[in-house]
Design a protein around this motif. Structure first.
Motif, PDB file in Angstrom:
ATOM      1  N   TRP A 197     -10.484   9.860  13.685  1.00 57.87           N
ATOM      2  CA  TRP A 197     -10.248   9.748  12.238  1.00 57.87           C
ATOM      3  C   TRP A 197      -8.756   9.787  11.952  1.00 57.87           C
ATOM      4  CZ3 TRP A 197     -12.772  13.755  14.677  1.00 57.87           C
ATOM      5  CH2 TRP A 197     -12.100  14.984  14.736  1.00 57.87           C
ATOM      6  N   ARG A 198      -8.423   9.208  10.805  1.00 57.07           N
ATOM      7  CA  ARG A 198      -7.030   9.183  10.352  1.00 57.07           C
ATOM      8  C   ARG A 198      -7.000   9.344   8.835  1.00 57.07           C
ATOM      9  NH1 ARG A 198      -3.836   6.007  14.082  1.00 57.07           N
ATOM     10  NH2 ARG A 198      -4.433   6.785  16.157  1.00 57.07           N
ATOM     11  N   ILE A 199      -5.911   9.884   8.327  1.00 56.04           N
ATOM     12  CA  ILE A 199      -5.661   9.888   6.889  1.00 56.04           C
ATOM     13  C   ILE A 199      -4.676   8.759   6.617  1.00 56.04           C
ATOM     14  CG2 ILE A 199      -4.661  11.177   4.956  1.00 56.04           C
ATOM     15  CD1 ILE A 199      -5.684  13.727   6.290  1.00 56.04           C
ATOM     16  N   LEU A 200      -5.118   7.787   5.815  1.00 57.15           N
ATOM     17  CA  LEU A 200      -4.326   6.594   5.549  1.00 57.15           C
ATOM     18  C   LEU A 200      -4.078   6.431   4.056  1.00 57.15           C
ATOM     19  CD1 LEU A 200      -6.249   4.109   7.889  1.00 57.15           C
ATOM     20  CD2 LEU A 200      -4.229   5.472   8.460  1.00 57.15           C
ATOM     21  N   ARG A 201      -3.039   5.653   3.738  1.00 60.02           N
ATOM     22  CA  ARG A 201      -2.753   5.299   2.355  1.00 60.02           C
ATOM     23  C   ARG A 201      -2.829   3.782   2.228  1.00 60.02           C
ATOM     24  NH1 ARG A 201       2.683   7.606   0.145  1.00 60.02           N
ATOM     25  NH2 ARG A 201       3.468   6.275   1.843  1.00 60.02           N
ATOM     26  N   ALA A 202      -3.570   3.317   1.242  1.00 57.70           N
ATOM     27  CA  ALA A 202      -3.769   1.877   1.082  1.00 57.70           C
ATOM     28  C   ALA A 202      -2.467   1.146   0.784  1.00 57.70           C
ATOM     29  CB  ALA A 202      -4.785   1.609  -0.023  1.00 57.70           C
ATOM     30  N   CYS A 203      -1.486   1.851   0.193  1.00 62.37           N
ATOM     31  CA  CYS A 203      -0.220   1.190  -0.122  1.00 62.37           C
ATOM     32  C   CYS A 203       0.501   0.723   1.143  1.00 62.37           C
ATOM     33  CB  CYS A 203       0.685   2.114  -0.939  1.00 62.37           C
ATOM     34  SG  CYS A 203       1.128   3.661  -0.118  1.00 62.37           S
ATOM     35  N   ASP A 257       8.205   1.609   1.813  1.00 66.09           N
ATOM     36  CA  ASP A 257       9.122   1.875   0.713  1.00 66.09           C
ATOM     37  C   ASP A 257      10.214   0.801   0.687  1.00 66.09           C
ATOM     38  OD1 ASP A 257      11.357   2.905  -0.825  1.00 66.09           O
ATOM     39  OD2 ASP A 257      10.379   4.858  -0.732  1.00 66.09           O
ATOM     40  N   PRO A 258      10.456   0.201  -0.477  1.00 61.83           N
ATOM     41  CA  PRO A 258      11.480  -0.855  -0.556  1.00 61.83           C
ATOM     42  C   PRO A 258      12.849  -0.427  -0.037  1.00 61.83           C
ATOM     43  CG  PRO A 258      10.202  -0.773  -2.575  1.00 61.83           C
ATOM     44  CD  PRO A 258       9.795   0.423  -1.763  1.00 61.83           C
ATOM     45  N   LYS A 259      13.135   0.893  -0.090  1.00 61.76           N
ATOM     46  CA  LYS A 259      14.438   1.383   0.353  1.00 61.76           C
ATOM     47  C   LYS A 259      14.468   1.741   1.841  1.00 61.76           C
ATOM     48  CE  LYS A 259      15.534   3.276  -4.222  1.00 61.76           C
ATOM     49  NZ  LYS A 259      15.869   4.504  -4.999  1.00 61.76           N
ATOM     50  N   SER A 260      13.328   1.650   2.493  1.00 59.90           N
ATOM     51  CA  SER A 260      13.271   2.050   3.900  1.00 59.90           C
ATOM     52  C   SER A 260      13.946   1.011   4.791  1.00 59.90           C
ATOM     53  CB  SER A 260      11.815   2.222   4.344  1.00 59.90           C
ATOM     54  OG  SER A 260      11.154   0.962   4.365  1.00 59.90           O
ATOM     55  N   GLN A 278       6.817  -5.414   4.635  1.00 59.67           N
ATOM     56  CA  GLN A 278       6.929  -5.891   3.266  1.00 59.67           C
ATOM     57  C   GLN A 278       7.070  -4.691   2.337  1.00 59.67           C
ATOM     58  OE1 GLN A 278       3.983  -9.051   2.236  1.00 59.67           O
ATOM     59  NE2 GLN A 278       3.228  -8.720   4.326  1.00 59.67           N
ATOM     60  N   ALA A 279       7.661  -4.904   1.173  1.00 62.24           N
ATOM     61  CA  ALA A 279       7.808  -3.832   0.196  1.00 62.24           C
ATOM     62  C   ALA A 279       6.459  -3.503  -0.432  1.00 62.24           C
ATOM     63  CB  ALA A 279       8.793  -4.238  -0.890  1.00 62.24           C
ATOM     64  N   TYR A 280       6.282  -2.226  -0.767  1.00 56.28           N
ATOM     65  CA  TYR A 280       5.060  -1.811  -1.444  1.00 56.28           C
ATOM     66  C   TYR A 280       4.783  -2.717  -2.640  1.00 56.28           C
ATOM     67  CZ  TYR A 280       4.852   2.701   1.033  1.00 56.28           C
ATOM     68  OH  TYR A 280       4.740   3.681   1.977  1.00 56.28           O
ATOM     69  N   ARG A 281       3.533  -3.059  -2.819  1.00 57.74           N
ATOM     70  CA  ARG A 281       3.127  -3.783  -4.020  1.00 57.74           C
ATOM     71  C   ARG A 281       3.002  -2.783  -5.165  1.00 57.74           C
ATOM     72  NH1 ARG A 281      -2.014  -7.120  -3.474  1.00 57.74           N
ATOM     73  NH2 ARG A 281      -1.113  -8.152  -5.291  1.00 57.74           N
ATOM     74  N   THR A 282       3.142  -3.264  -6.372  1.00 60.55           N
ATOM     75  CA  THR A 282       3.004  -2.401  -7.543  1.00 60.55           C
ATOM     76  C   THR A 282       1.749  -2.768  -8.315  1.00 60.55           C
ATOM     77  OG1 THR A 282       4.259  -3.887  -8.996  1.00 60.55           O
ATOM     78  CG2 THR A 282       5.523  -2.252  -7.734  1.00 60.55           C
ATOM     79  N   ALA A 283       1.232  -1.798  -9.043  1.00 59.39           N
ATOM     80  CA  ALA A 283       0.057  -2.069  -9.867  1.00 59.39           C
ATOM     81  C   ALA A 283       0.375  -3.124 -10.919  1.00 59.39           C
ATOM     82  CB  ALA A 283      -0.411  -0.778 -10.529  1.00 59.39           C
ATOM     83  N   ALA A 284       1.636  -3.137 -11.378  1.00 60.17           N
ATOM     84  CA  ALA A 284       2.025  -4.069 -12.437  1.00 60.17           C
ATOM     85  C   ALA A 284       1.780  -5.521 -12.044  1.00 60.17           C
ATOM     86  CB  ALA A 284       3.503  -3.867 -12.774  1.00 60.17           C
ATOM     87  N   GLU A 285       2.013  -5.857 -10.771  1.00 58.40           N
ATOM     88  CA  GLU A 285       1.848  -7.242 -10.357  1.00 58.40           C
ATOM     89  C   GLU A 285       0.380  -7.643 -10.225  1.00 58.40           C
ATOM     90  OE1 GLU A 285       2.480  -7.941  -5.846  1.00 58.40           O
ATOM     91  OE2 GLU A 285       3.690  -6.171  -6.318  1.00 58.40           O
ATOM     92  N   CYS A 286      -0.520  -6.678 -10.260  1.00 57.95           N
ATOM     93  CA  CYS A 286      -1.951  -6.961 -10.132  1.00 57.95           C
ATOM     94  C   CYS A 286      -2.665  -6.973 -11.486  1.00 57.95           C
ATOM     95  CB  CYS A 286      -2.620  -5.916  -9.232  1.00 57.95           C
ATOM     96  SG  CYS A 286      -1.880  -5.783  -7.593  1.00 57.95           S
TER      97      CYS A 286
END
Length: 274
Positions: free
Chosen positions: A170-176, A207-210, A219-227
């Motif tokens: 098992w793993r703990i993941l983030r969809a972002c 993270d866009p700054k990473s 790729q940079a994280y997507r934002t909710a705004a674009e969806c």
């Protein structure tokens, strides 16, 4: 439950706790074909799932009332997906009493493991699922998690799957990290009994700054705004009959400060979505 007479000549894919079809949509996109059977006790949820996935067989039933042998008609199961109710595991519930039966819904996957032995079992839940353990009564006589036995039931659950011949990880993941705009963490458990290794996807976004994003490795994280289709009318949350609770107002204020007032690039959605 009566025999569903599934007429497929391939390994079946079953979505337990199917809801409106979010997991089924992901599975269908990954496999290129519909889920074979979707199960949920809520008729409205199954109606939504049926509209979204007309090629799937549907069952409005409590998962415990479904006999896996009968439901699959003896056909092999390639994947059984489980997203049991997370509310009575989640930290969002705070110190309020919990339900033993709701917390124990995940055991239905062990039942499928015992009776039809799916080649792969996948389970998704909140990260606190790892703390699943026995309950004790508090001073009010209400059932709450026993802090001294945290994780005990989860470890027993894993042992049960292993007894049925499964390798479990098992793993703990983030969809972002994989292109979906949400930072919420989720636990994903994979159990398989076909001898093939359990593999996990590598992050595609960051993270866009990473440095990885700056180099173009991610790729940079997507934002909710674009969806969001900003042209669609939407009522304001401030016009509700029931006032927002204090903690919600604090989160809104924090967001306004972070993304508008103190931001170098303020995010403002204009009226009408223009």
């Amino acid at each position: 439950m009566t025999n569903l007479n599934l007429g497929f000549g391939h390994e079946l894919v079953v979505d337990n706790f199917a809801g409106g079809g979010g997991a089924s949509e992901g599975i269908e996109q990954a496999l290129g074909r519909p889920v074979d059977l979707a199960i949920n006790h809520d008729a409205a949820a199954i109606a939504t799932h049926t509209a979204n996935h007309p090629g799937t067989e549907h069952a409005v039933a409590d998962v415990w009332d479904v006999n896996p042998d009968e439901a699959t008609n003896g056909q092999p199961v390639g994947l059984a997906w489980f997203s049991p109710d997370c509310r009575h595991h989640s930290k969002a519930k705070g110190g309020r009493p919990v339900s033993k039966s709701v917390r124990g819904l995940a055991w239905v996957s062990a039942r499928w493991a015992a009776l039809v032995k799916p080649r792969v079992i996948k389970l998704e839940n909140v990260e606190e699922f790892l703390d699943w353990g026995p309950l004790v009564k508090n001073a009010k006589g209400q059932l709450v998690p026993d802090p001294a036995r945290k994780g005990q039931t989860f470890r027993g659950f894993v042992r049960a799957l292993k007894r049925h011949g499964y390798a479990v990880d098992w793993r703990i993941l983030r969809a972002c990290d994989y292109g979906t705009p949400t930072i919420r963490k989720r636990l994903f458990l994979i159990a398989r009994r076909d001898g093939l290794p359990i593999t996990w996807p590598k992050p595609t976004h960051g993270d866009p700054k990473s440095p990885a994003v700056q180099r173009g490795t991610l790729q940079a994280y997507r934002t909710a705004a674009e969806c969001i289709d900003w042209s669609l009318p939407c009522p304001s949350i401030f016009g509700r009959k029931r006032e927002l609770v204090e903690n919600t107002m604090k989160r809104i204020a924090k967001g306004v400060m972070r993304y508008v007032i103190d931001s170098e690039s303020p995010f403002i959605a204009p009226p009408g979505g223009r």
